[in-house]
Motif scaffolding. Structure first.
Motif, PDB file in Angstrom:
ATOM      1  N   GLU A   3       0.770  -1.789  -0.057  1.00  0.00           N
ATOM      2  CA  GLU A   3      -0.044   0.000  -0.073  1.00  0.00           C
ATOM      3  C   GLU A   3       0.855   1.432  -0.094  1.00  0.00           C
ATOM      4  O   GLU A   3       0.979   1.498  -0.602  1.00  0.00           O
ATOM      5  CB  GLU A   3      -0.929  -0.270   1.168  1.00  0.00           C
ATOM      6  CG  GLU A   3      -1.862   0.957   1.139  1.00  0.00           C
ATOM      7  CD  GLU A   3      -2.970   0.766   2.328  1.00  0.00           C
ATOM      8  OE1 GLU A   3      -3.039   2.003   3.050  1.00  0.00           O
ATOM      9  OE2 GLU A   3      -3.334  -0.406   2.200  1.00  0.00           O
ATOM     10  N   ASP A   6       1.846   2.071  -3.651  1.00  0.00           N
ATOM     11  CA  ASP A   6       1.288   2.574  -3.935  1.00  0.00           C
ATOM     12  C   ASP A   6       0.643   3.870  -4.003  1.00  0.00           C
ATOM     13  O   ASP A   6       0.714   4.719  -5.236  1.00  0.00           O
ATOM     14  CB  ASP A   6      -0.399   2.201  -3.839  1.00  0.00           C
ATOM     15  CG  ASP A   6      -0.291   0.095  -4.713  1.00  0.00           C
ATOM     16  OD1 ASP A   6       0.422  -0.366  -5.114  1.00  0.00           O
ATOM     17  OD2 ASP A   6      -0.840  -0.481  -3.834  1.00  0.00           O
ATOM     18  N   VAL A   7       1.010   4.158  -2.913  1.00  0.00           N
ATOM     19  CA  VAL A   7       0.755   6.194  -2.369  1.00  0.00           C
ATOM     20  C   VAL A   7       1.874   6.425  -2.767  1.00  0.00           C
ATOM     21  O   VAL A   7       1.987   7.554  -3.744  1.00  0.00           O
ATOM     22  CB  VAL A   7       0.811   5.744  -1.129  1.00  0.00           C
ATOM     23  CG1 VAL A   7       0.705   7.361  -0.608  1.00  0.00           C
ATOM     24  CG2 VAL A   7      -0.707   5.206  -0.359  1.00  0.00           C
ATOM     25  N   LYS A   9       3.831   5.475  -5.598  1.00  0.00           N
ATOM     26  CA  LYS A   9       4.046   5.427  -7.075  1.00  0.00           C
ATOM     27  C   LYS A   9       3.072   6.473  -7.780  1.00  0.00           C
ATOM     28  O   LYS A   9       2.424   7.769  -8.258  1.00  0.00           O
ATOM     29  CB  LYS A   9       3.496   4.159  -7.286  1.00  0.00           C
ATOM     30  CG  LYS A   9       3.443   4.581  -9.455  1.00  0.00           C
ATOM     31  CD  LYS A   9       3.149   2.243  -9.457  1.00  0.00           C
ATOM     32  CE  LYS A   9       2.711   2.614 -10.729  1.00  0.00           C
ATOM     33  NZ  LYS A   9       2.125   1.142 -11.229  1.00  0.00           N
ATOM     34  N   GLY A  10       1.375   6.742  -6.750  1.00  0.00           N
ATOM     35  CA  GLY A  10       0.344   7.818  -7.455  1.00  0.00           C
ATOM     36  C   GLY A  10       1.454   8.794  -6.636  1.00  0.00           C
ATOM     37  O   GLY A  10       0.488   9.922  -7.368  1.00  0.00           O
ATOM     38  N   ALA A  11       1.969   9.272  -6.152  1.00  0.00           N
ATOM     39  CA  ALA A  11       2.232  10.909  -5.395  1.00  0.00           C
ATOM     40  C   ALA A  11       3.375  11.267  -6.706  1.00  0.00           C
ATOM     41  O   ALA A  11       3.653  12.131  -7.200  1.00  0.00           O
ATOM     42  CB  ALA A  11       3.050  11.033  -4.628  1.00  0.00           C
ATOM     43  N   ALA A  13       3.520   9.956 -10.270  1.00  0.00           N
ATOM     44  CA  ALA A  13       2.447  10.928 -11.394  1.00  0.00           C
ATOM     45  C   ALA A  13       1.981  11.603 -10.807  1.00  0.00           C
ATOM     46  O   ALA A  13       1.867  12.670 -12.373  1.00  0.00           O
ATOM     47  CB  ALA A  13       1.742   8.906 -11.365  1.00  0.00           C
ATOM     48  N   ARG A  14       1.309  11.865  -9.690  1.00  0.00           N
ATOM     49  CA  ARG A  14       0.598  13.608  -9.439  1.00  0.00           C
ATOM     50  C   ARG A  14       2.132  14.759  -9.486  1.00  0.00           C
ATOM     51  O   ARG A  14       1.323  15.894 -10.355  1.00  0.00           O
ATOM     52  CB  ARG A  14      -0.093  13.276  -8.326  1.00  0.00           C
ATOM     53  CG  ARG A  14      -1.421  13.014  -8.645  1.00  0.00           C
ATOM     54  CD  ARG A  14      -2.240  12.754  -7.084  1.00  0.00           C
ATOM     55  NE  ARG A  14      -1.636  13.049  -5.465  1.00  0.00           N
ATOM     56  CZ  ARG A  14      -1.098  11.365  -5.313  1.00  0.00           C
ATOM     57  NH1 ARG A  14      -2.006  10.502  -6.090  1.00  0.00           N
ATOM     58  NH2 ARG A  14      -0.719  11.478  -4.529  1.00  0.00           N
ATOM     59  N   ARG A  17       2.536  14.749 -13.456  1.00  0.00           N
ATOM     60  CA  ARG A  17       1.981  15.044 -14.423  1.00  0.00           C
ATOM     61  C   ARG A  17       1.041  16.640 -13.902  1.00  0.00           C
ATOM     62  O   ARG A  17       1.819  17.265 -15.114  1.00  0.00           O
ATOM     63  CB  ARG A  17       0.188  14.767 -13.980  1.00  0.00           C
ATOM     64  CG  ARG A  17      -0.766  15.062 -13.684  1.00  0.00           C
ATOM     65  CD  ARG A  17      -1.007  15.786 -15.308  1.00  0.00           C
ATOM     66  NE  ARG A  17      -1.904  13.849 -16.618  1.00  0.00           N
ATOM     67  CZ  ARG A  17      -1.407  14.117 -17.393  1.00  0.00           C
ATOM     68  NH1 ARG A  17      -1.223  15.559 -18.211  1.00  0.00           N
ATOM     69  NH2 ARG A  17      -1.481  13.167 -17.783  1.00  0.00           N
TER      70      ARG A  17
END
Length: 186
Positions: A3, A6-7, A9-11, A13-14, A17
């Motif tokens: 988890e 995942d967090v 990786k999401g950060a 990506a944000r 972006r």
């Protein structure tokens, strides 16, 4: 993957972006904008920007890839294979206009012309050919003329939105009407 991973990786990506989006906005305003200014606009430090994009060319490549992806998405939303080619072209006009600042980058040469060639011209050439076959596009107009007409009108529409303060709905209607009449078979 955990988890926490995942967090993270999401950060990442944000953050990536945010940097690419800021680069599009800032490059549309000033093609010579510094990486520091782009970092500020993305609300990240220069070190962070350089971790994602070590060189300006790396960031421009990410912007080019974003442009290509957004052109592809516009083609998908316009459903280019449905109805007559002229109907598809009418659906495509507002979708292209939604590209926003990416249009400025295409029109001003910040991105290489090959971006349009690679991502837009092939689907447009197929659309024009289909329009000749289905009788909805004037066969007397060559491919380059039809595509050039679309891009010229998009330039006018985007400039009108940016400078004249005309309502988006009105600009879209004028764009669609102009392109439609310009390429219609007699």
């Amino acid at each position: 993957m955990t988890e926490v991973q995942d967090v993270e990786k999401g950060a990442r990506a944000r953050t990536r972006r945010a940097i690419v989006d800021a680069a599009v906005r800032e490059l549309a305003r000033d093609a010579s904008v510094s990486l520091g200014q782009i970092a500020d606009a993305a609300s990240v430090g220069r070190t962070t920007l350089h971790r994602y994009f070590p060189e300006r060319s790396d960031l421009l490549e990410a912007v080019r890839a974003e442009t290509t992806a957004r052109l592809d998405e516009a083609h998908a939303r316009a459903r280019l294979d449905e109805g007559t080619a002229r109907e598809a072209l009418r659906r495509l006009c507002p979708e292209y206009l939604l590209l926003g600042d990416l249009l400025t980058l295409l029109f001003t040469g910040v991105l290489p012309e090959s971006v349009i060639d690679e991502a837009a011209d092939d689907p447009l050439l197929a659309l024009v050919a289909r329009g000749r076959e289905d009788g909805s596009i004037d066969p007397a107009l060559d491919d380059a003329w039809v595509i050039g007409t679309l891009w010229a009108q998009l330039y006018l529409a985007w400039a009108t939105l940016c400078e004249a303060g005309t309502a988006r709905h009105d600009v879209v209607q004028m764009l669609m009407r102009t392109v439609d009449k310009a390429v219609a078979a007699p």
